[in-house]
Design a protein around this motif. Structure first.
Motif, PDB file in Angstrom:
ATOM      1  N   SER A 296       0.866  -1.179   0.000  1.00  0.00           N
ATOM      2  CA  SER A 296       0.000   0.000   0.000  1.00  0.00           C
ATOM      3  C   SER A 296       0.904   1.230   0.000  1.00  0.00           C
ATOM      4  O   SER A 296       1.776   1.359   0.864  1.00  0.00           O
ATOM      5  N   THR A 297       0.715   2.097  -0.984  1.00  0.00           N
ATOM      6  CA  THR A 297       1.529   3.313  -1.059  1.00  0.00           C
ATOM      7  C   THR A 297       0.888   4.398  -0.201  1.00  0.00           C
ATOM      8  O   THR A 297      -0.301   4.697  -0.341  1.00  0.00           O
ATOM      9  N   VAL A 298       1.680   4.979   0.680  1.00  0.00           N
ATOM     10  CA  VAL A 298       1.182   5.947   1.657  1.00  0.00           C
ATOM     11  C   VAL A 298       0.609   7.187   0.971  1.00  0.00           C
ATOM     12  O   VAL A 298       1.199   7.716   0.022  1.00  0.00           O
ATOM     13  N   LEU A 299      -0.536   7.640   1.461  1.00  0.00           N
ATOM     14  CA  LEU A 299      -1.041   8.970   1.136  1.00  0.00           C
ATOM     15  C   LEU A 299      -0.529   9.880   2.241  1.00  0.00           C
ATOM     16  O   LEU A 299      -0.933   9.753   3.400  1.00  0.00           O
ATOM     17  N   ASP A 300       0.374  10.793   1.901  1.00  0.00           N
ATOM     18  CA  ASP A 300       1.108  11.554   2.917  1.00  0.00           C
ATOM     19  C   ASP A 300       0.273  12.723   3.441  1.00  0.00           C
ATOM     20  O   ASP A 300       0.478  13.882   3.081  1.00  0.00           O
ATOM     21  N   MET A 301      -0.681  12.406   4.327  1.00  0.00           N
ATOM     22  CA  MET A 301      -1.565  13.431   4.878  1.00  0.00           C
ATOM     23  C   MET A 301      -0.782  14.501   5.637  1.00  0.00           C
ATOM     24  O   MET A 301      -1.101  15.687   5.572  1.00  0.00           O
ATOM     25  N   GLY A 335       4.708   9.204  -2.375  1.00  0.00           N
ATOM     26  CA  GLY A 335       4.474   8.410  -1.174  1.00  0.00           C
ATOM     27  C   GLY A 335       5.339   7.164  -1.177  1.00  0.00           C
ATOM     28  O   GLY A 335       5.673   6.627  -2.236  1.00  0.00           O
ATOM     29  N   THR A 336       5.682   6.700   0.002  1.00  0.00           N
ATOM     30  CA  THR A 336       6.471   5.481   0.137  1.00  0.00           C
ATOM     31  C   THR A 336       5.557   4.263   0.032  1.00  0.00           C
ATOM     32  O   THR A 336       4.476   4.241   0.626  1.00  0.00           O
ATOM     33  N   THR A 337       5.973   3.275  -0.725  1.00  0.00           N
ATOM     34  CA  THR A 337       5.201   2.036  -0.811  1.00  0.00           C
ATOM     35  C   THR A 337       5.582   1.138   0.361  1.00  0.00           C
ATOM     36  O   THR A 337       6.756   0.803   0.553  1.00  0.00           O
TER      37      THR A 337
END
Length: 358
Positions: A296-301, A335-337
């Motif tokens: 899951s690739t992060v959504l960088d909130m 984003g980081t995976t």
């Protein structure tokens, strides 16, 4: 000297108030008033800035996290912060933004319910002489009016990267590209990010030689549609071995469908369906650790909030943005995976910070 002379005259007349003395007092008061009004502006109390945030809603933990980050960083800058919650209703968001303008906010930050409907709100905010900053969800790219600044993520790359991470796992497990059959779970088409993730997954599938055998569209990010659509797809073709998800938000529906078909297996178990997803919700954190979800690739909130607030600060200082300024008018983060290999070492994951078990 004039005032001294008037005071002297009052003494001569036994201390009685004379017209001359009254005139002297009036002159003195006038001088004092002029003196105080002429003080440098640094002695005057400056108006505290107010940030008004228009959110899609609180039905998603990602949106709650974003709202908390924006509030946290606004208050850290000494600004007032108020918010309005649209409940995933574009008409309500339009009214919410009008209400924020009526409350004399100094800037509007908007997470758009609908990438096209938000255009009218951008116009109305500009008409009031107030800047508007987009957060996470972009406007329609073909719109003639735009956010004054935008902090978002490259969601084409987000989906592409998740698919590529899963492809490496499948290659390591001996699964050939020609044998890959994909269930593609698409998000709300009113959300520009959902459309971009669709593009990212399609780009990766084409490059890898995967076959998308079923595609379901989850209007309004409906979990019911994710469950029903995935159930129908798996019943129609139980050879599906990859699911590409527009967001972990939809994972509970897809996961239930897999369970009902006895197809929910951990990686390494026979019949495992590989899952490539987005955002890293707490449910994604849990199931990556458990082995049911693969990437899951992060959504960088947090990163998007930091950028949005920095741009607000610059707007307050009179700066203007374009695609040639630094920062640019539109900013797209990466984003980081996250996989089982790095989930315990990667820092600043919003899905960990806002995990219900914390």
């Amino acid at each position: 000297m004039l005032i001294t002379t008037y005071c002297h005259k009052s003494i001569i007349f036994g201390g009685k108030m004379t017209n001359i003395r009254r005139l002297g007092i009036v002159v003195l008061i006038s001088i004092l008033i002029v003196s105080f009004t002429a003080l440098p502006s640094c002695f005057a109390a400056s108006k505290k800035k107010t940030v008004g945030f228009s959110s899609v809603g609180r039905f998603s933990l990602a949106f709650i996290a974003g709202e908390e980050y924006l509030k946290r960083y606004s208050e850290a800058n000494g600004w007032n912060y108020i918010s309005a919650i649209a409940e995933n209703d574009a008409a309500k968001q339009s009214q919410d933004i009008d209400d924020l303008v009526a409350r004399n906010v100094d800037v509007v930050i908007a997470m758009a319910v609908d990438s096209k409907a938000i255009i009218s709100s951008i116009r109305s905010v500009h008409a009031a002489g107030i800047p508007i900053v987009g957060y996470m969800r972009p406007q329609d790219p073909n719109a003639s009016v735009k956010f004054d600044a935008f902090a978002g993520q490259d969601t084409v790359a987000q989906a592409y990267d998740a698919a590529m991470a899963v492809s490496k796992m499948m290659a390591a497990d001996g699964v050939k590209a020609k044998d890959v059959k994909v269930l593609h779970v698409v998000g709300d088409p009113k959300d520009e990010n959902a459309l971009k993730r669709k593009q990212g997954f399609e780009n990766a599938s084409k490059e890898l030689g995967w076959t998308i055998v079923s595609e379901i569209v989850c209007d309004a990010w409906s979990l019911d549609k994710a469950l029903t659509g995935a159930t129908n797809a798996l019943e129609a073709d139980n050879s599906i071995n990859v699911a590409l998800l527009a967001s972990d938000y939809l994972w509970p529906g897809v996961k239930t469908a897999l369970q009902n078909q006895d197809m929910l297996k951990k990686r390494g178990e026979k019949g495992h369906v590989y899952i490539a997803s987005q955002d890293l919700f707490p449910v994604g954190v849990d199931d990556i650790k458990a082995g049911y979800m693969d990437a899951s690739t992060v959504l960088d909130m947090n990163g998007m909030a930091v950028t949005a607030i920095e741009m607000v600060k610059r707007l307050f200082n009179g700066e203007k943005f374009s695609e040639t300024t630094t920062p640019k008018q539109f900013n797209w983060m990466s984003g980081t995976t996250i996989t089982k290999e790095n989930i315990d070492t990667e820092k600043n994951l919003w899905g960990v910070e806002f995990h219900p078990d914390k």
